[in-house]
Design a protein around this motif. Structure first.
Motif, short mmCIF file in Angstrom:
data_model
loop_
_atom_site.label_atom_id
_atom_site.label_comp_id
_atom_site.label_asym_id
_atom_site.label_seq_id
_atom_site.Cartn_x
_atom_site.Cartn_y
_atom_site.Cartn_z
N TYR A 299 16.69 -3.47 2.77
CA TYR A 299 14.64 -2.83 1.62
C TYR A 299 14.67 -2.38 0.40
O TYR A 299 15.59 -0.77 0.08
N ILE A 300 13.80 -2.56 -0.55
CA ILE A 300 14.15 -2.04 -1.76
C ILE A 300 12.51 -1.57 -2.12
O ILE A 300 11.92 -2.43 -2.05
N GLN A 301 12.44 -0.22 -1.46
CA GLN A 301 10.69 0.35 -1.57
C GLN A 301 10.73 0.44 -3.36
O GLN A 301 10.90 1.03 -3.91
N THR A 302 9.04 -0.41 -3.38
CA THR A 302 8.35 -0.43 -4.60
C THR A 302 7.97 0.88 -4.52
O THR A 302 6.66 0.42 -4.33
N LEU A 303 7.88 1.93 -4.99
CA LEU A 303 6.39 3.07 -5.25
C LEU A 303 5.73 2.81 -5.62
O LEU A 303 4.69 4.31 -5.22
N ASP A 304 5.34 1.99 -7.04
CA ASP A 304 4.01 1.86 -7.57
C ASP A 304 3.11 0.69 -7.60
O ASP A 304 2.73 0.06 -8.21
N ASP A 305 3.65 -0.17 -6.21
CA ASP A 305 3.31 -1.27 -5.77
C ASP A 305 1.85 -0.78 -5.32
O ASP A 305 1.59 -0.03 -4.17
N HIS A 306 0.89 -2.58 -6.02
CA HIS A 306 -0.57 -2.14 -5.19
C HIS A 306 -0.82 -3.35 -4.20
O HIS A 306 -1.83 -2.89 -3.67
N ALA A 307 0.00 -4.57 -4.25
CA ALA A 307 0.07 -5.20 -3.06
C ALA A 307 0.44 -4.62 -2.23
O ALA A 307 -0.19 -5.24 -1.03
N LEU A 308 2.12 -4.45 -1.92
CA LEU A 308 2.23 -3.67 -0.73
C LEU A 308 2.06 -2.43 -0.25
O LEU A 308 3.24 -1.58 -1.10
N SER A 309 1.37 -1.13 -0.75
CA SER A 309 1.43 0.07 -0.08
C SER A 309 2.51 0.67 -0.12
O SER A 309 3.75 0.55 1.22
N PRO A 310 2.90 1.94 -0.56
CA PRO A 310 4.17 3.03 -0.57
C PRO A 310 3.79 3.24 0.96
O PRO A 310 4.96 2.98 2.22
N ASP A 311 2.83 3.38 1.96
CA ASP A 311 2.46 3.65 3.38
C ASP A 311 2.82 2.34 4.27
O ASP A 311 3.22 2.48 5.57
N ILE A 312 2.23 1.09 3.67
CA ILE A 312 2.74 -0.03 4.59
C ILE A 312 3.92 0.00 4.53
O ILE A 312 5.36 -0.59 5.94
N GLN A 313 5.03 -0.33 3.44
CA GLN A 313 6.41 -0.28 3.35
C GLN A 313 7.17 0.73 4.31
O GLN A 313 7.96 0.27 5.04
N GLU A 314 6.37 1.50 4.66
CA GLU A 314 7.55 2.37 4.88
C GLU A 314 7.16 2.37 5.96
O GLU A 314 8.12 2.36 7.61
N LYS A 315 6.39 1.84 7.10
CA LYS A 315 6.27 1.33 8.26
C LYS A 315 7.01 0.55 8.63
O LYS A 315 7.03 0.32 9.93
#
Length: 150
Positions: free
Chosen positions: A95-111
């Protein structure tokens, strides 16, 4: 990063509300089979797409992307995904987390990562939902690193 029996829409449910509410209230629905038939897709307005997907991307790349954008079909994101360990479970996942993503927030990505752990997680600071535009060198570096993992 969906789990067995989950709909891709469910990933966004925290931000968008229930699928039923989205279908009732969304002004972005497309009725490809006629207004009297269920919606077939949706498309955000250009300003919303810019804010959601391309908030860190160069404007020339955003302009190019905007002419290529097409409606998102509802069927594939509203259906529950039957994923098996024998097939889906055999592929290596990162998984590549995009930290300034407004479509899929970092919190949602962490989940997503917590609920369906991949083999590895990489993070790109300063990237929006489209790191191939906003941080192409960082994305390239991560993809090369993943390709070299035995």
């Amino acid at each position: 990063m969906v789990a067995d029996g989950q709909r891709p829409f469910d990933v966004f449910a925290e931000q968008l509300g229930s699928a039923e509410l989205f279908m009732q209230e969304s002004k972005f629905l497309i009725h490809g089979n006629g207004k009297d038939q269920p919606p077939t897709g949706f498309m955000f307005e250009k300003e919303q797409m810019h804010g959601l997907y391309f908030n860190q991307s160069p404007s020339k790349d955003v302009a190019l992307a905007m002419v290529s954008m097409r409606p998102i079909p509802l069927g594939p994101i509203m259906e529950k995904m039957p994923l098996s360990a024998e097939k889906y479970g055999t592929g290596r996942r990162f998984y590549i987390q995009t930290l300034d993503d407004h479509a899929l927030s970092p919190d949602i990505q962490e989940k997503l990562v917590r609920e369906n752990p991949p083999e590895g997680v990489f993070k790109i600071k300063g990237s929006d939902h489209c790191p191939f535009f906003s941080k192409p060198q960082s994305l390239h570096k991560i993809l090369v690193e993943i390709a070299q993992i035995p």
